[in-house]
Design a protein around this motif. Structure first.
Motif, PDB file in Angstrom:
ATOM      1  N   ASP A 178       3.349   1.468   7.851  1.00 52.89           N
ATOM      2  CA  ASP A 178       2.622   0.905   8.991  1.00 52.89           C
ATOM      3  C   ASP A 178       1.265   0.312   8.605  1.00 52.89           C
ATOM      4  O   ASP A 178       0.394   0.154   9.436  1.00 52.89           O
ATOM      5  CB  ASP A 178       2.439   1.972  10.056  1.00 52.89           C
ATOM      6  CG  ASP A 178       1.607   3.150   9.566  1.00 52.89           C
ATOM      7  OD1 ASP A 178       1.366   3.263   8.346  1.00 52.89           O
ATOM      8  OD2 ASP A 178       1.187   3.966  10.406  1.00 52.89           O
ATOM      9  N   LEU A 179       1.090   0.000   7.316  1.00 51.82           N
ATOM     10  CA  LEU A 179      -0.154  -0.607   6.859  1.00 51.82           C
ATOM     11  C   LEU A 179       0.184  -1.761   5.930  1.00 51.82           C
ATOM     12  O   LEU A 179       0.917  -1.587   4.957  1.00 51.82           O
ATOM     13  CB  LEU A 179      -1.018   0.409   6.107  1.00 51.82           C
ATOM     14  CG  LEU A 179      -2.282  -0.142   5.438  1.00 51.82           C
ATOM     15  CD1 LEU A 179      -3.242  -0.755   6.447  1.00 51.82           C
ATOM     16  CD2 LEU A 179      -2.975   0.957   4.643  1.00 51.82           C
ATOM     17  N   PHE A 180      -0.359  -2.928   6.238  1.00 53.66           N
ATOM     18  CA  PHE A 180      -0.093  -4.133   5.476  1.00 53.66           C
ATOM     19  C   PHE A 180      -1.439  -4.688   5.027  1.00 53.66           C
ATOM     20  O   PHE A 180      -2.347  -4.838   5.847  1.00 53.66           O
ATOM     21  CB  PHE A 180       0.693  -5.133   6.331  1.00 53.66           C
ATOM     22  CG  PHE A 180       1.960  -4.516   6.837  1.00 53.66           C
ATOM     23  CD1 PHE A 180       3.113  -4.569   6.077  1.00 53.66           C
ATOM     24  CD2 PHE A 180       1.980  -3.811   8.033  1.00 53.66           C
ATOM     25  CE1 PHE A 180       4.279  -3.959   6.517  1.00 53.66           C
ATOM     26  CE2 PHE A 180       3.144  -3.189   8.482  1.00 53.66           C
ATOM     27  CZ  PHE A 180       4.292  -3.273   7.715  1.00 53.66           C
ATOM     28  N   PRO A 209      -1.555  -2.034  -5.694  1.00 52.55           N
ATOM     29  CA  PRO A 209      -0.099  -1.886  -5.631  1.00 52.55           C
ATOM     30  C   PRO A 209       0.387  -0.874  -6.664  1.00 52.55           C
ATOM     31  O   PRO A 209      -0.328  -0.551  -7.610  1.00 52.55           O
ATOM     32  CB  PRO A 209       0.399  -3.287  -5.998  1.00 52.55           C
ATOM     33  CG  PRO A 209      -0.639  -3.824  -6.930  1.00 52.55           C
ATOM     34  CD  PRO A 209      -1.951  -3.246  -6.443  1.00 52.55           C
ATOM     35  N   ILE A 210       1.576  -0.383  -6.459  1.00 55.31           N
ATOM     36  CA  ILE A 210       2.237   0.496  -7.422  1.00 55.31           C
ATOM     37  C   ILE A 210       3.553  -0.181  -7.763  1.00 55.31           C
ATOM     38  O   ILE A 210       4.438  -0.281  -6.921  1.00 55.31           O
ATOM     39  CB  ILE A 210       2.429   1.909  -6.862  1.00 55.31           C
ATOM     40  CG1 ILE A 210       1.053   2.526  -6.579  1.00 55.31           C
ATOM     41  CG2 ILE A 210       3.236   2.754  -7.839  1.00 55.31           C
ATOM     42  CD1 ILE A 210       1.076   3.848  -5.883  1.00 55.31           C
ATOM     43  N   MET A 218       0.816  -1.210   0.000  1.00 57.30           N
ATOM     44  CA  MET A 218       0.000   0.000   0.000  1.00 57.30           C
ATOM     45  C   MET A 218       0.852   1.262   0.000  1.00 57.30           C
ATOM     46  O   MET A 218       1.933   1.310   0.577  1.00 57.30           O
ATOM     47  CB  MET A 218      -0.925   0.010   1.221  1.00 57.30           C
ATOM     48  CG  MET A 218      -1.920  -1.140   1.250  1.00 57.30           C
ATOM     49  SD  MET A 218      -3.014  -1.202  -0.174  1.00 57.30           S
ATOM     50  CE  MET A 218      -3.966   0.280   0.072  1.00 57.30           C
ATOM     51  N   TRP A 219       0.321   2.271  -0.650  1.00 59.82           N
ATOM     52  CA  TRP A 219       0.908   3.602  -0.702  1.00 59.82           C
ATOM     53  C   TRP A 219      -0.137   4.560  -0.154  1.00 59.82           C
ATOM     54  O   TRP A 219      -1.334   4.297  -0.221  1.00 59.82           O
ATOM     55  CB  TRP A 219       1.263   3.969  -2.139  1.00 59.82           C
ATOM     56  CG  TRP A 219       2.390   3.147  -2.696  1.00 59.82           C
ATOM     57  CD1 TRP A 219       2.414   1.791  -2.893  1.00 59.82           C
ATOM     58  CD2 TRP A 219       3.657   3.619  -3.105  1.00 59.82           C
ATOM     59  NE1 TRP A 219       3.616   1.399  -3.402  1.00 59.82           N
ATOM     60  CE2 TRP A 219       4.401   2.499  -3.556  1.00 59.82           C
ATOM     61  CE3 TRP A 219       4.244   4.875  -3.156  1.00 59.82           C
ATOM     62  CZ2 TRP A 219       5.701   2.617  -4.033  1.00 59.82           C
ATOM     63  CZ3 TRP A 219       5.532   4.990  -3.644  1.00 59.82           C
ATOM     64  CH2 TRP A 219       6.251   3.868  -4.071  1.00 59.82           C
ATOM     65  N   THR A 220       0.304   5.677   0.406  1.00 59.29           N
ATOM     66  CA  THR A 220      -0.629   6.607   1.020  1.00 59.29           C
ATOM     67  C   THR A 220      -0.192   8.059   0.808  1.00 59.29           C
ATOM     68  O   THR A 220       0.987   8.329   0.574  1.00 59.29           O
ATOM     69  CB  THR A 220      -0.785   6.303   2.537  1.00 59.29           C
ATOM     70  OG1 THR A 220      -1.818   7.123   3.071  1.00 59.29           O
ATOM     71  CG2 THR A 220       0.508   6.525   3.292  1.00 59.29           C
ATOM     72  N   ILE A 223      -6.571  -1.628  -5.218  1.00 53.29           N
ATOM     73  CA  ILE A 223      -7.243  -1.086  -4.043  1.00 53.29           C
ATOM     74  C   ILE A 223      -7.059   0.427  -4.030  1.00 53.29           C
ATOM     75  O   ILE A 223      -5.938   0.912  -4.176  1.00 53.29           O
ATOM     76  CB  ILE A 223      -6.655  -1.655  -2.732  1.00 53.29           C
ATOM     77  CG1 ILE A 223      -6.791  -3.173  -2.673  1.00 53.29           C
ATOM     78  CG2 ILE A 223      -7.314  -1.005  -1.513  1.00 53.29           C
ATOM     79  CD1 ILE A 223      -6.046  -3.817  -1.511  1.00 53.29           C
ATOM     80  N   VAL A 224      -8.159   1.146  -3.845  1.00 50.27           N
ATOM     81  CA  VAL A 224      -8.121   2.580  -3.585  1.00 50.27           C
ATOM     82  C   VAL A 224      -9.165   2.853  -2.514  1.00 50.27           C
ATOM     83  O   VAL A 224     -10.333   2.494  -2.673  1.00 50.27           O
ATOM     84  CB  VAL A 224      -8.436   3.440  -4.831  1.00 50.27           C
ATOM     85  CG1 VAL A 224      -8.452   4.928  -4.471  1.00 50.27           C
ATOM     86  CG2 VAL A 224      -7.454   3.173  -5.955  1.00 50.27           C
TER      87      VAL A 224
END
Length: 142
Positions: free
Chosen positions: A75-77, A55-56, A10-12, A38-39
């Motif tokens: 900190d997110l899986f 994913p990116i 994940m990216w944020t 996922i968005v």
């Protein structure tokens, strides 16, 4: 019930809570051909929001993500779980995880046609790995 389970990096980013705020973040990714699974976006407080995406992959996608202000979430899986849609199955998944002592950070679910996809968020890589094992094992028992 057989579950297809895959890890999603994940990216944020923090985004402006305004018309077009999310679009401004997603546009560079789309222009770079990034295929997101996922968005999730939401308002944090008036004027500020947050987006999680993944994913990116690849250098081009990661460069676009950086240009859009996205960073890898440290900190997110996340797991992507897909299965044939059946009434009550989302609760079955949450029950399997609860019975295994695994805490969810977040859950997003949607149905498309005869299948559903769950996006599950965890606080640690270890919890995500344990959850993947539980769900893959549950699918083999049924």
């Amino acid at each position: 019930m057989a579950y297809s389970v895959s890890k999603v990096e994940m990216w944020t980013a923090e985004i402006d809570d305004r018309i077009g705020g999310l679009d401004a973040t997603l546009a560079p990714l789309a222009d770079a051909g990034v295929d997101l699974e996922i968005v999730v976006a939401r308002r944090q407080q008036p004027g500020r929001g947050v987006v999680f995406a993944g994913p990116i992959k690849g250098a081009k996608g990661q460069k676009a993500a950086a240009a859009a202000g996205l960073t890898r979430a440290a900190d997110l899986f996340a797991l992507r779980v897909e299965s044939p849609n059946k009434a009550g199955d989302c609760r079955k998944v949450t029950g399997l995880l609860a019975d295994a002592g695994i805490s969810l950070r977040g859950l997003t679910a949607t149905v498309c046609g005869s299948r559903y996809v769950l996006s599950l968020g965890f606080d640690s890589e270890a919890d995500a790995a344990r959850a993947a094992g539980v769900l893959k094992g549950a699918g083999k028992k049924n």
